[in-house]
Structures are given as structure tokens and as C-alpha cells.
Enzyme design. Structure first.
Site, PDB file in Angstrom:
ATOM      1  N   SER A   1      -1.953  -5.511  -1.348  1.00 42.86           N
ATOM      2  CA  SER A   1      -2.568  -6.839  -1.475  1.00 42.86           C
ATOM      3  C   SER A   1      -2.290  -7.396  -2.862  1.00 42.86           C
ATOM      4  O   SER A   1      -2.552  -6.731  -3.855  1.00 42.86           O
ATOM      5  CB  SER A   1      -4.086  -6.755  -1.306  1.00 42.86           C
ATOM      6  OG  SER A   1      -4.417  -6.148  -0.095  1.00 42.86           O
TER       7      SER A   1
ATOM      8  N   GLU B   1      -5.074  -9.317  -7.571  1.00 44.60           N
ATOM      9  CA  GLU B   1      -5.538  -7.937  -7.489  1.00 44.60           C
ATOM     10  C   GLU B   1      -4.578  -7.056  -8.286  1.00 44.60           C
ATOM     11  O   GLU B   1      -4.952  -6.041  -8.869  1.00 44.60           O
ATOM     12  CB  GLU B   1      -5.574  -7.503  -6.027  1.00 44.60           C
ATOM     13  CG  GLU B   1      -6.450  -6.296  -5.785  1.00 44.60           C
ATOM     14  CD  GLU B   1      -5.687  -5.120  -5.232  1.00 44.60           C
ATOM     15  OE1 GLU B   1      -6.245  -4.023  -5.224  1.00 44.60           O
ATOM     16  OE2 GLU B   1      -4.531  -5.276  -4.837  1.00 44.60           O
TER      17      GLU B   1
ATOM     18  N   ARG C   1     -12.815  -3.306  -6.122  1.00 44.53           N
ATOM     19  CA  ARG C   1     -11.530  -3.318  -6.848  1.00 44.53           C
ATOM     20  C   ARG C   1     -11.708  -3.468  -8.362  1.00 44.53           C
ATOM     21  O   ARG C   1     -10.888  -4.084  -9.038  1.00 44.53           O
ATOM     22  CB  ARG C   1     -10.631  -4.455  -6.333  1.00 44.53           C
ATOM     23  CG  ARG C   1     -10.176  -4.307  -4.900  1.00 44.53           C
ATOM     24  CD  ARG C   1      -9.311  -3.064  -4.698  1.00 44.53           C
ATOM     25  NE  ARG C   1      -8.614  -3.101  -3.449  1.00 44.53           N
ATOM     26  CZ  ARG C   1      -9.150  -2.738  -2.278  1.00 44.53           C
ATOM     27  NH1 ARG C   1     -10.384  -2.275  -2.214  1.00 44.53           N
ATOM     28  NH2 ARG C   1      -8.433  -2.803  -1.174  1.00 44.53           N
TER      29      ARG C   1
HETATM   30  N1  EPU Z   1      -5.583 -11.748   8.507  1.00 44.78           N
HETATM   31  C1  EPU Z   1      -4.914 -12.816   9.075  1.00 44.78           C
HETATM   32  N2  EPU Z   1      -3.630 -13.047   8.671  1.00 44.78           N
HETATM   33  C2  EPU Z   1      -2.992 -12.285   7.746  1.00 44.78           C
HETATM   34  C3  EPU Z   1      -3.680 -11.201   7.164  1.00 44.78           C
HETATM   35  C4  EPU Z   1      -4.983 -10.946   7.564  1.00 44.78           C
HETATM   36  O1  EPU Z   1      -5.444 -13.534   9.890  1.00 44.78           O
HETATM   37  O2  EPU Z   1      -1.838 -12.571   7.448  1.00 44.78           O
HETATM   38  C5  EPU Z   1      -6.936 -11.434   8.977  1.00 44.78           C
HETATM   39  C6  EPU Z   1      -6.924 -10.142   9.800  1.00 44.78           C
HETATM   40  O3  EPU Z   1      -6.635 -10.384  11.128  1.00 44.78           O
HETATM   41  C7  EPU Z   1      -8.319  -9.610   9.583  1.00 44.78           C
HETATM   42  C8  EPU Z   1      -8.673 -10.092   8.190  1.00 44.78           C
HETATM   43  O4  EPU Z   1      -7.783 -11.159   7.861  1.00 44.78           O
HETATM   44  O5  EPU Z   1      -9.209 -10.162  10.497  1.00 44.78           O
HETATM   45  C9  EPU Z   1      -8.578  -8.999   7.143  1.00 44.78           C
HETATM   46  O6  EPU Z   1      -7.275  -8.448   7.145  1.00 44.78           O
HETATM   47  P1  EPU Z   1      -6.993  -6.876   6.971  1.00 44.78           P
HETATM   48  O7  EPU Z   1      -7.849  -6.095   7.881  1.00 44.78           O
HETATM   49  O8  EPU Z   1      -5.526  -6.660   7.071  1.00 44.78           O
HETATM   50  O9  EPU Z   1      -7.509  -6.533   5.516  1.00 44.78           O
HETATM   51  P2  EPU Z   1      -7.467  -7.350   4.139  1.00 44.78           P
HETATM   52  O10 EPU Z   1      -8.824  -7.859   3.838  1.00 44.78           O
HETATM   53  O11 EPU Z   1      -6.359  -8.359   4.139  1.00 44.78           O
HETATM   54  C10 EPU Z   1      -8.125  -5.298   2.670  1.00 44.78           C
HETATM   55  C11 EPU Z   1      -7.612  -4.593   1.450  1.00 44.78           C
HETATM   56  C12 EPU Z   1      -6.421  -3.725   1.805  1.00 44.78           C
HETATM   57  C13 EPU Z   1      -6.850  -2.728   2.870  1.00 44.78           C
HETATM   58  C14 EPU Z   1      -7.385  -3.495   4.080  1.00 44.78           C
HETATM   59  C15 EPU Z   1      -7.917  -2.605   5.162  1.00 44.78           C
HETATM   60  C16 EPU Z   1      -8.143  -6.064  -0.427  1.00 44.78           C
HETATM   61  C17 EPU Z   1      -7.609  -6.974  -1.471  1.00 44.78           C
HETATM   62  N3  EPU Z   1      -7.245  -5.562   0.430  1.00 44.78           N
HETATM   63  O12 EPU Z   1      -7.104  -6.198   3.099  1.00 44.78           O
HETATM   64  O13 EPU Z   1      -6.047  -3.007   0.638  1.00 44.78           O
HETATM   65  O14 EPU Z   1      -5.762  -1.906   3.258  1.00 44.78           O
HETATM   66  O15 EPU Z   1      -8.469  -4.351   3.661  1.00 44.78           O
HETATM   67  O16 EPU Z   1      -9.177  -2.128   4.854  1.00 44.78           O
HETATM   68  O17 EPU Z   1      -9.335  -5.783  -0.412  1.00 44.78           O
HETATM   69  C18 EPU Z   1      -4.663  -3.199  -1.298  1.00 44.78           C
HETATM   70  O18 EPU Z   1      -5.694  -3.307  -1.947  1.00 44.78           O
HETATM   71  O19 EPU Z   1      -3.530  -3.187  -1.841  1.00 44.78           O
HETATM   72  C19 EPU Z   1      -4.754  -3.097   0.147  1.00 44.78           C
HETATM   73  C20 EPU Z   1      -3.678  -3.081   0.932  1.00 44.78           C
END
Ligand code: EPU
Length: 335
Positions: free
Chosen positions: A235, A331, A162
Site C-alpha cells: 500500500s 504509508e 501503521r
Molecule cells: N478496494 C476497491 N478497489 C481497489 C482496492 C480496494 O474497491 O482497487 C476495496 C476492496 O474491495 C475492499 C476495500 O477496498 O472492500 C479494502 O481493500 P483491501 O481488503 O484490499 O485492503 P486495504 O484496506 O486496501 C489494507 C492494508 C494492506 C493489507 C490489507 C488486508 C493499509 C494501508 N493497507 O489494505 O496492507 O494487506 O488491508 O488486510 O492499511 C500494506 O500495508 O502495504 C498492505 C498491503
């Protein structure tokens, strides 16, 4: 001809739907128009694309130029790859559709990410096992000071998670006009991300660019609020990186904590889990809220101001620091 609009409302130009104004606003669709506007302007400048990663906390005192340079054209081709030149004003997801409909591979896991093509290198967008840095060949930009065009090769962009040079050293110094992508004719089929392989299985579909983009779209539609229905910027925070030592310590206290190893000593933590586990999923102050399905996403239920959302973000940061001793970093760009 005067392109500039005065005291222009940005409500339809930022995906948090914040009701702020800018002193001057103009759209440009060509390099000539951009040159003209740059020469004419003597105020603080902001270049706007999809407005899907910005939080306006007050009215903007200056000039906002909306990048509307469009077009998708193949400029090089061999047996394995094509190089495609895309205008910064194209909608990112339209470009993803173009790519998968033509059976090219390299950006299919990035389906449905809001925003425009010109913004994708700035924060090196990424999702579901793919990052755009792995497909970008060059970024073409105009230097604001000199009005001259400069080409940045992939290495010059200093891409990280990012991050890029356009968010750091060259912040507000260049206007991205085009991005060159190298797409592959063979299929990368990145399904390492559990959700993606599970969704393909559920749909009884093989892995190929079109099916992966469909699977990713389904996952996103289930988890993430559509900014057209519920205003948000994806995010709000980055996933923080901590040392292995700190991770082991936290794991004793919170056995469910989610972390991904990124190097021998560094672990990236799912910030969404930290906020969720802190009991803040669905938390709301007035019209500013933490999304009910994905705690990393902050939403505007209608009439929240940028300050309301920033205030909510501060409360979350404070709580996360208290519980886990981790500092969350934004972010989203705060204006
Ligand atoms: N999780 C929870 N509770 C929540 C949210 C997430 O327990 O409320 C857990 C999920 O179950 C999972 C882990 O946290 O095991 C990661 O969650 P998720 O797969 O939804 O991805 P993320 O790390 O929260 C990142 C990116 C997203 C992208 C997703 C999918 C960043 C800051 N965000 O989110 O990007 O869509 O991975 O690859 O790196 C963005 O940058 O705007 C964005 C949406």
C-alpha cells in the site's frame, strides 16, 4: 578490515527496484559489527532492512547499513505461550512460516508481507484482522548516538495504525536489532475478515494457523503484485480516518463507499476504493502505475524513477482531494 562499499547501487535493496546509489554501504550481522560501523561513521545514516516500504527519490548521500542480524530462538515457554527472540534481519515471511510450522498462533494472518522482522514494529504491520503490536513483547535496539542497547516494552513503542514511536519521536535514533514475540499455543483463528473465511470455505479447510496463513497467501497472491515480478511497496497510502458526519455526507453522494467504524465518531475509509472509484485503477504514466487489481498499490513497470512514482502519487492525492475532499497520507517512507 574495511566493510564499506562506495557508490553502491541500491537497485536490489529496495522493492520499488529504483536505480539509485548510496555513498557508503555495509552489512552487519552482529552487535559488534554494528558498534564498529557506528563508531566509524560520520555521515548521514540510514538503516535498511527489506527495503519494502521505502521510496528513494534521489541518490543517498550518506551511509546505508544493511541489517543482517539473524536467528530465531525460543527464550521462554509456559503452557499457553512461548516468547521467541528474532533477529531483525530475518525475512518476515520466513518467521511466519516458522511459527505456523510449529503450530504457534499470533502472526499467521500476516503471511507473505514483504520485508524483514526489524521493520515490523516500526510501522506496526497489519493485515486481515491482525496487527503485529498484539504479539510484540519487546523491541531491542541500539541508540545511534550512544551505541548503547535499550529495551522497549510493548507500551513504550506507542503502537497505532501503521505507526510507532520509531516512526515519530525516535525516528532515525535507534537501530532495531531484535524483536521478542509472544506467540500463543492455542489458536486465535481470526477469520473475521470476509475474504479469509471465504477462502477457507473454498479450500474446505478448518481454521488453524497453518490454514489461515495459506488462505491469506492465496488472497494476497490474487490481489497484490509480487514485488519479485512487479516492483512495488505494498500500500502506498494509508487508509484515511474521517468523522462520521463527513462519512454520512460522502455516502449520500457515493453509496458504495467502503468505511469501517473504528470508534463512535471515526470511520476508516478504504483508500483503494476511493482511487478505484476515481477511475485511476490501472492508470499509468510511463513506467509508474496504479496496480490493475489493487488501486492502493503503486508499481514500477521497469524504468520509473522515484520522482516518477512520487509525481504519480501527487496526481492521485490531488484527484482524491478534489472528488472527496479527503487528504491521503503516504504509508511509504520517502527518502
Ligand atoms: N478496494 C476497491 N478497489 C481497489 C482496492 C480496494 O474497491 O482497487 C476495496 C476492496 O474491495 C475492499 C476495500 O477496498 O472492500 C479494502 O481493500 P483491501 O481488503 O484490499 O485492503 P486495504 O484496506 O486496501 C489494507 C492494508 C494492506 C493489507 C490489507 C488486508 C493499509 C494501508 N493497507 O489494505 O496492507 O494487506 O488491508 O488486510 O492499511 C500494506 O500495508 O502495504 C498492505 C498491503
Amino acid at each position: 578490515m574495511n566493510y564499506l562499499k562506495k557508490n553502491f547501487s541500491l537497485k536490489n535493496y529496495n522493492s520499488f527496484k529504483l536505480d539509485v546509489t548510496t555513498s557508503n554501504f555495509a552489512k552487519f550481522s552482529s552487535l559488534e559489527q554494528l558498534n564498529y560501523l557506528l563508531k566509524k561513521n560520520n555521515k548521514k545514516l540510514l538503516i535498511l532492512g527489506g527495503g519494502s516500504n521505502l521510496l528513494f527519490t534521489k541518490n543517498f548521500e550518506g551511509t546505508i547499513l544493511y541489517n543482517n542480524i539473524c536467528g530465531i530462538s525460543i527464550i521462554k515457554e509456559n503452557k499457553q505461550h512461548i516468547t521467541v527472540k528474532v533477529g531483525a534481519g530475518e525475512l518476515w515471511d520466513n518467521f511466519v512460516s516458522w511459527s505456523v510450522n510449529n503450530n504457534y498462533s499470533g502472526i499467521e494472518n500476516l503471511a507473505l508481507i514483504p520485508g524483514n522482522v526489524g521493520a515490523c514494529p516500526i510501522q506496526n504491520i497489519g493485515a486481515y484482522g491482525m496487527e503485529v503490536k498484539d504479539t510484540i513483547e519487546k523491541v531491542i535496539a541500539v541508540e545511534i548516538k550512544s551505541n548503547k542497547i535499550k529495551e522497549f516494552k510493548n507500551v513504550d513503542c506507542k503502537f497505532k495504525y501503521r505507526e510507532s514511536i520509531f516512526k515519530k519521536k525516535l525516528k532515525n535514533k535507534y537501530i532495531i536489532t531484535h524483536v521478542l514475540f509472544k506467540l500463543s499455543k492455542s489458536h486465535l483463528n481470526i477469520t473475521s475478515y470476509g475474504d479469509v473465511s471465504n477462502e477457507l470455505k473454498k479450500l474446505k479447510l478448518d481454521a488453524n494457523p497453518k490454514n489461515i496463513s495459506l488462505a491469506v497467501s492465496n488472497i494476497r497472491n490474487k490481489k497484490l503484485p509480487n514485488p519479485k515480478q512487479l516492483a512495488n511497496c505494498g500500500s502506498f497510502f494509508k487508509n484515511p480516518t474521517i468523522t462520521r458526519q463527513k462519512f454520512e455526507k460522502l455516502k449520500k453522494k457515493f453509496p458504495e463507499i467502503i468505511g469501517y467504524q473504528i470508534s463512535e465518531q471515526k470511520i476508516k475509509i478504504a483508500a483503494g476504493w476511493l482511487i478505484d472509484n476515481a477511475g485511476m485503477k490501472g492508470y499509468r504514466i510511463g513506467d509508474a502505475g496504479v496496480h490493475k487489481n489493487q488501486a492502493l498499490v503503486l508499481v514500477n513497470y521497469g524504468n520509473a524513477s522515484g520522482k516518477d512514482i512520487l509525481n504519480l502519487a501527487k496526481i492521485i492525492k490531488k484527484k482524491i482531494k478534489e472528488i472527496y475532499n479527503i487528504e491521503l497520507e503516504n504509508e511509504v517512507t520517502i527518502i
